[in-house]
Write an enzyme that holds these catalytic residues in place. Structure first.
Site, short mmCIF file in Angstrom:
data_model
loop_
_atom_site.label_atom_id
_atom_site.label_comp_id
_atom_site.label_asym_id
_atom_site.label_seq_id
_atom_site.Cartn_x
_atom_site.Cartn_y
_atom_site.Cartn_z
N SER A 45 -3.94 -20.35 53.30
CA SER A 45 -4.74 -19.55 54.22
C SER A 45 -3.82 -18.68 55.11
CB SER A 45 -5.66 -20.45 55.05
OG SER A 45 -6.72 -19.72 55.61
N ASP A 159 -10.69 -20.07 50.34
CA ASP A 159 -9.64 -20.59 51.22
C ASP A 159 -8.90 -21.79 50.64
OD1 ASP A 159 -8.17 -21.54 53.40
OD2 ASP A 159 -9.71 -21.01 54.83
#
Length: 274
Positions: A45, A159
Site C-alpha cells: 500500500s 490493497d
C-alpha cells in the site's frame, strides 16, 4: 551500525497504513544517518509507494521534499469520481504515482524491490517482482471503498494490506538474512474506548479493516530482527488531510525518525556491549 548487523544482507519492509506511511520517510532517514544500507526492500500500500521510490532513486531527502510540496490542490487533482467498485477510479492516482516515481520496470531499480497486492477473486496475496512498477504500486494502493480495484490478467487487484500488510516473508525469500520491519498497523483496540452501536457504517467498515490489518501485521512483525512501530495513532482509512497538511506531514515524518532512533539505540545497547 551494530556488530550484529554488519555484513548482513539487510531487508527493509514498509507496511500499509495510509498517511501514516509518511513515517516511513523518517525511518529511512534515520537508517541512512546510521549508515545502515538497504540491500532489499518490500512494501504494501503506502509502503509500496515509498519502497518503489527509494528502490529506484535511493534518495529519501528528495522524496521528503516531494511530499512536503503537495497540498489540497494535489488531493483534489487525483479525484476522478466513480460509482463502480470504489468512490474514485484511481486513474489520476496512477498518473501522480508515475510523476513521483517515474516510469520504470522492476529490473531497473537500484535496490531489489517487491510489492504486494491482493487478488479479490481468489483472496491470494500477489507479489510483484517484475514488470511495470507503476501498475504494481497502483494496485497495492487500491484501498477498498475508496479506489476501484485494478483488472490485471485474470485478477482483480486491490490493497496489499488486505492479505500481506507487512511482507517480512517476501523480503526473506528475496535473500535478506536480517529484516527491519516498520509496522503502521499498531493500533490498540479496547472495547471500552468507543460505543460501536453509535458509529456510522463507514466508520464500522474502516474499523473492521484496521482490525484485519492489525492482526495480519502482528503475525509477520514477530519474524523481523528489528521491529519499528511509529506511534502515529489512528487516522481513518487513508487520512488525506495529513498528506496535504505540511505541518502534520512533517510531524509524522519526525515520529518515524524518532521511533527508529529509539529502537536502534536499544538494539545497540543489547548487542554491542562488548
Amino acid at each position: 551500525m551494530t556488530k550484529k548487523i554488519k555484513n548482513k544482507k539487510i531487508g527493509l519492509v514498509l507496511g500499509s497504513g495510509g498517511s501514516k506511511g509518511l513515517a516511513h520517510i523518517g525511518v529511512i532517514k534515520a537508517l541512512k544517518k546510521k549508515n545502515i544500507n538497504i540491500d532489499y526492500i518490500a512494501g504494501s500500500s503506502i509502503g509500496a509507494l515509498i519502497s518503489a521510490y527509494f528502490a529506484m532513486h535511493n534518495d529519501i531527502n528528495k522524496l521528503e521534499k516531494i511530499f512536503l510540496q503537495h497540498d489540497w490542490k494535489t488531493g483534489l487533482s487525483i479525484i476522478d469520481p466513480s460509482f463502480n467498485g470504489g468512490l474514485v477510479k484511481g486513474e489520476k492516482l496512477g498518473k501522480l504515482v508515475k510523476e513521483i516515481i517515474g516510469d520504470f520496470k522492476f529490473n531497473e531499480t537500484k535496490i531489489p524491490l517487491a510489492i504486494t497486492a491482493t487478488d479479490l477473486i481468489t483472496g491470494n496475496s500477489i507479489i510483484f517482482k517484475d514488470g511495470n512498477i507503476i501498475k504494481a504500486v497502483r494496485a497495492s494502493m487500491s484501498v477498498p471503498i475508496i479506489f476501484q480495484p485494478i483488472e490485471y490478467e485474470d485478477k482483480l487487484l486491490a490493497d496489499g494490506g488486505l492479505s500481506n500488510p507487512l511482507p517480512v516473508d517476501i523480503i526473506k525469500s528475496m535473500g535478506a538474512n536480517f529484516v527491519i520491519a516498520v509496522n503502521l498497523d499498531n493500533q490498540f483496540f479496547n472495547s471500552n474506548d468507543l460505543n460501536l452501536k453509535k458509529k456510522s457504517l463507514p466508520k464500522i467498515s474502516i474499523r473492521s479493516l484496521n482490525i484485519l490489518r492489525h492482526h495480519l501485521s502482528q503475525y509477520n512483525f514477530k519474524k523481523a530482527d528489528i521491529a519499528i512501530e511509529p506511534n502515529v495513532g489512528e487516522i481513518g482509512l487513508v487520512g488525506w488531510n495529513k498528506f496535504m497538511d505540511n505541518k502534520q506531514a512533517k510531524e509524522i515524518i519526525k515520529i518515524g525518525e524518532d521511533a527508529t532512533n529509539t529502537i536502534l539505540k536499544k538494539y545497540n545497547k543489547k548487542y554491542d556491549k562488548n
